[in-house]
Design an enzyme around this catalytic site. Structure first.
Site, PDB file in Angstrom:
ATOM      1  N   CYS A 265     -33.853 -24.696  13.801  1.00 26.51           N
ATOM      2  CA  CYS A 265     -34.278 -26.089  13.895  1.00 26.51           C
ATOM      3  C   CYS A 265     -35.152 -26.328  15.135  1.00 26.51           C
ATOM      4  O   CYS A 265     -34.872 -25.808  16.208  1.00 26.51           O
ATOM      5  CB  CYS A 265     -33.129 -27.083  13.966  1.00 26.51           C
ATOM      6  SG  CYS A 265     -32.099 -27.091  12.524  1.00 26.51           S
TER       7      CYS A 265
ATOM      8  N   ARG B  46     -39.806 -20.928  14.967  1.00 23.52           N
ATOM      9  CA  ARG B  46     -38.346 -20.939  15.008  1.00 23.52           C
ATOM     10  C   ARG B  46     -37.747 -20.809  13.602  1.00 23.52           C
ATOM     11  O   ARG B  46     -36.561 -20.544  13.466  1.00 23.52           O
ATOM     12  CB  ARG B  46     -37.838 -22.242  15.651  1.00 23.52           C
ATOM     13  CG  ARG B  46     -38.243 -22.408  17.102  1.00 23.52           C
ATOM     14  CD  ARG B  46     -37.864 -23.797  17.603  1.00 23.52           C
ATOM     15  NE  ARG B  46     -36.429 -23.982  17.657  1.00 23.52           N
ATOM     16  CZ  ARG B  46     -35.670 -23.735  18.716  1.00 23.52           C
ATOM     17  NH1 ARG B  46     -36.230 -23.303  19.827  1.00 23.52           N
ATOM     18  NH2 ARG B  46     -34.364 -23.927  18.668  1.00 23.52           N
TER      19      ARG B  46
ATOM     20  N   ASN C 164     -29.783 -30.477  15.671  1.00 21.70           N
ATOM     21  CA  ASN C 164     -29.780 -29.020  15.567  1.00 21.70           C
ATOM     22  C   ASN C 164     -28.358 -28.584  15.861  1.00 21.70           C
ATOM     23  O   ASN C 164     -27.767 -29.039  16.838  1.00 21.70           O
ATOM     24  CB  ASN C 164     -30.750 -28.432  16.609  1.00 21.70           C
ATOM     25  CG  ASN C 164     -30.642 -26.927  16.724  1.00 21.70           C
ATOM     26  OD1 ASN C 164     -30.133 -26.259  15.834  1.00 21.70           O
ATOM     27  ND2 ASN C 164     -31.131 -26.392  17.834  1.00 21.70           N
ATOM     28  N   GLY C 165     -27.785 -27.721  15.018  1.00 21.41           N
ATOM     29  CA  GLY C 165     -26.438 -27.231  15.284  1.00 21.41           C
ATOM     30  C   GLY C 165     -25.477 -27.629  14.185  1.00 21.41           C
ATOM     31  O   GLY C 165     -25.884 -27.923  13.064  1.00 21.41           O
TER      32      GLY C 165
ATOM     33  N   LYS D  45     -32.206   2.054  14.994  1.00 21.00           N
ATOM     34  CA  LYS D  45     -33.055   1.229  15.865  1.00 21.00           C
ATOM     35  C   LYS D  45     -34.118   2.098  16.540  1.00 21.00           C
ATOM     36  O   LYS D  45     -35.272   1.717  16.643  1.00 21.00           O
ATOM     37  CB  LYS D  45     -32.225   0.522  16.960  1.00 21.00           C
ATOM     38  CG  LYS D  45     -31.360  -0.614  16.511  1.00 21.00           C
ATOM     39  CD  LYS D  45     -32.099  -1.916  16.278  1.00 21.00           C
ATOM     40  CE  LYS D  45     -32.445  -2.166  14.863  1.00 21.00           C
ATOM     41  NZ  LYS D  45     -31.447  -2.514  13.890  1.00 21.00           N
TER      42      LYS D  45
ATOM     43  N   GLU E  49     -36.817   3.304  13.954  1.00 16.02           N
ATOM     44  CA  GLU E  49     -37.762   2.313  13.435  1.00 16.02           C
ATOM     45  C   GLU E  49     -38.640   1.715  14.533  1.00 16.02           C
ATOM     46  O   GLU E  49     -39.781   1.347  14.271  1.00 16.02           O
ATOM     47  CB  GLU E  49     -37.044   1.218  12.641  1.00 16.02           C
ATOM     48  CG  GLU E  49     -36.090   0.378  13.450  1.00 16.02           C
ATOM     49  CD  GLU E  49     -35.364  -0.667  12.602  1.00 16.02           C
ATOM     50  OE1 GLU E  49     -35.899  -1.080  11.571  1.00 16.02           O
ATOM     51  OE2 GLU E  49     -34.252  -1.068  13.003  1.00 16.02           O
TER      52      GLU E  49
END
Ligand code: F6R
Length: 625
Positions: free
Chosen positions: A2, A27, A104-105, A498, A501
């Site tokens: 958000c 975002r 947001n949340g 990890k 890649e």
């Protein structure tokens, strides 16, 4: 997750707000909306599902005159409670239409608050947790000790809310004032000349001002064109906020000052795990119980499953491997973990009494989606663990737990992986609770331990300088091996993935017990081996077996880089480098031990000059087989 912006000043508020929403698009969001105050007691609201362009088209059609004004707010929503539709998009308004909120949340106690409002005859018009906040403030503003006082009404309601939230309120009768607050989720104030901003992050206002104030936890702020006042939720101004000058450019600001989104996402992991757990333990007359996000499975079904399959790809598969340890331990139900691409092409034994857990960050991975469909055809029930509300996999599943990490932009999974591990553990606890294999107080205790992990993850992040230094030394070796036992084994696999890649380096993860069955032949002078040590306070046998494995490889010349619990001195003589992590219950240690491996891979990749966010040949959503 958000994007929020609020503006009070002298410019055209709609232009400021829409520009800010555009800058916060990174975002991630699935709907957008604005509320603009005309200064004469009017408020114009528009909200639309989908891309910002959809909202802009609506605004164009409505005409600029309708949205003329010098204060207002905007929101891009990443759906959590309620599907990403027009009616669930923010801003939400009270019944008078004069008061608006963006959020947001997650408001954890929204269910009882919603009931309270419905009992008072208020008809809620969305499926969101957010809408309760605006009606509660409207009621506080209409009557009682805070009647007529906009700020006091907001503060009174903030004191009643549980969870993690940033909330911003505007009132048509107070056009020059915006009241906002934060509890756990972000909120920054932008301080201009004759204008003020509030936003989720500084990208929203960086083109207008570089002077900003970061609010502390549980703080509220009132902005007007001339200034701002920060208080706690009781209205007390004796609080500390942090003024700062933004010295990043726009691109760096989006990445929280890092060179890459992935580095920011690694840092966001404490919040990602905390947010994923929010609302999943509801206190009741028996002490409390685990709840899922969307539950279209009866408790009776949870009791009757005689087998669990976890299907996923890549890092999500590694999160699934960890689920096996937890679910079998807590429920005594056999669990098989399978790569989705293998599962669907063999003939797995599935029926009504099989639960298939499909783990997918994107919710769109073709192999996992097809595995879900195959499972459903065979009458199995499906529970999805997904980061994207409304994606195909959760839509086709019988129950869902969302990992609430917000968008993950770096192609390599980091915060989504950790959140998936936490969500898998929630599945284990939900099954244990339904089947009675754990007493309610045991479930509550495990959940409390899980809830304490974000703080420990934050402490592991402090090892970053040490891990980076080791990574730079090893940036040009041809091979790195990773070893673990028990839950350390999937961590070793994830560490190797990890590194492959991101750094395009040969890396392999092994179960330490397998060393003697082949891999030990690879050990030669100087070969770096990263070892994930189990806790010495857990099963002693695991610890001592791994200790002898380290001895064996060190004796053959390996350079041992050991991740071990703080205070585990037994390992010190055999570790060329020792990375210490806080003590945690055995099952939860992967939430800590994975983090240095992510930092290591990112640093090696940077040292080799690679783009950490966009590794070659890889896509974030793999929607083809
Ligand atoms: C590795 C990575 C991939 C994904 C895999 C599954 O860092 O990100 O291995 O985990 O492609 O993707 P989702 O979880 O979207 O199904």
């Amino acid at each position: 997750m958000c994007g929020i912006v609020g503006y009070v000043g002298y410019r055209d508020a709609l232009g400021v707000v829409v520009d800010a929403l555009r800058r916060m698009e990174y975002r991630g969001y699935d709907s957008a909306g604005v509320a603009i105050l005309d200064g004469n007691g009017g408020i114009a609201v528009e909200r639309k599902a989908g891309r910002l362009a959809n909202l802009e088209a609506e605004l164009d059609e409505a005409g600029a005159a309708k949205f003329a004004g010098t204060s207002g707010m905007g929101h891009t929503r990443w759906a959590t409670h309620g599907a990403p539709t027009d009616r669930n998009a923010h801003p939400h308004r009270d019944c008078s239409g004069k008061l608006a909120v963006v959020h947001n949340g997650i408001i954890e106690n929204f269910a009882p608050l919603r009931r309270e409002l419905e009992d008072a005859g208020i008809e809620l018009r969305s499926d969101t947790d957010t809408e309760v906040a605006v009606h509660l403030v409207a009621r506080a503003y209409a009557e009682g000790p805070t009647a007529g006082d906009f700020t006091a009404s907001v503060l009174a309601v903030l004191r009643r809310l549980d969870g993690a939230f940033t909330l911003v309120f505007t009132h048509a009768d107070h056009p020059g004032t915006i009241v906002a607050a934060r509890q756990s989720t972000p909120l920054v104030v932008g301080v201009g000349q004759g204008e003020m901003f509030i936003a989720s992050d500084v990208t929203a206002f960086i083109e207008h001002t570089r002077e900003a104030v970061e609010l502390g936890q549980n703080q509220a702020v009132v902005i007007t064109a001339d200034g701002y006042t920060v208080t706690d939720f009781d209205g007390d101004t004796d609080v500390t906020s942090r003024p700062f000058t933004i010295d990043w450019d726009l691109a760096a600001a989006e990445k929280g000052g890092h060179d890459y989104f992935m580095l920011k996402e690694i840092e966001e992991q404490p919040t990602a795990v905390a947010d994923t757990l929010i609302g999943h333990f509801v206190v009741d007359e028996n002490g409390g119980r685990i709840v899922l996000d969307e539950q279209r499975l009866a408790d009776q079904e949870l009791r009757e499953f005689d087998k669990v399959f976890v299907v996923a790809c890549g890092s999500s598969y590694h999160a699934g491997l960890l689920a096996k340890y937890a679910i079998e331990h807590w429920t005594r139900v056999p669990v098989e973990v399978e790569l989705a691409s293998e599962f669907r092409y063999r003939d797995p034994v599935l029926d009504r009494s099989t639960l298939v857990v499909a783990v997918s960050q994107s919710g769109e991975t073709a192999d996992t989606l097809e595995a879900v469909r195959h499972a459903k055809e065979q009458k199995a029930r499906v529970l999805a663990i997904c980061n994207t509300n409304g994606a195909q996999i959760p839509r086709e599943s019988d129950a869902v737990i969302y990992t609430r990490t917000g968008p993950e932009i770096g192609v390599a999974s980091t915060k989504a992986f950790l959140a998936q591990v936490a969500a898998n553990y929630l599945v284990g606890l939900a099954l244990a609770q339904a089947r009675g294999t754990k007493y309610p107080d045991e479930v509550a205790r495990e959940f409390a331990e899980l809830e304490s992990m974000p703080k420990l993850i934050a402490r592991v992040l402090e090892t970053a300088p040490q891990v980076r230094a080791i990574a730079r030394e090893l940036a040009h070796v041809p091979t790195v091996l990773f070893l673990g036992r028990h839950v350390g084994y999937p961590v070793a696999l994830e560490g190797a993935l990890k590194l492959k890649e991101l750094a395009y380096m040969h890396a392999e993860g092994f179960a330490a017990g397998e060393l003697k069955h082949g891999p030990i032949a690879l050990i030669e002078d100087g070969l770096p081996v990263i070892v994930v040590m189990p806790s010495p306070k857990g099963r002693a046998v695991l610890h001592s077996k791994l200790l002898s494995n380290i001895r064996e490889i060190q004796a053959r010349g390996a350079r041992t880089i050991v991740i071990a619990e703080e205070g585990d001195d037994t390992v010190r003589p055999f570790a060329d480098d020792l990375i210490e992590i806080p003590a945690a219950p055995t099952l939860f240690q992967p939430l800590l031990s994975t983090v240095p491996l992510q930092i290591f891979a990112a640093e090696v990749a940077q040292a080799r000059g690679y783009d950490v966010d966009k590794p070659r040949n890889l896509a974030k959503s793999v929607t083809v087989e």
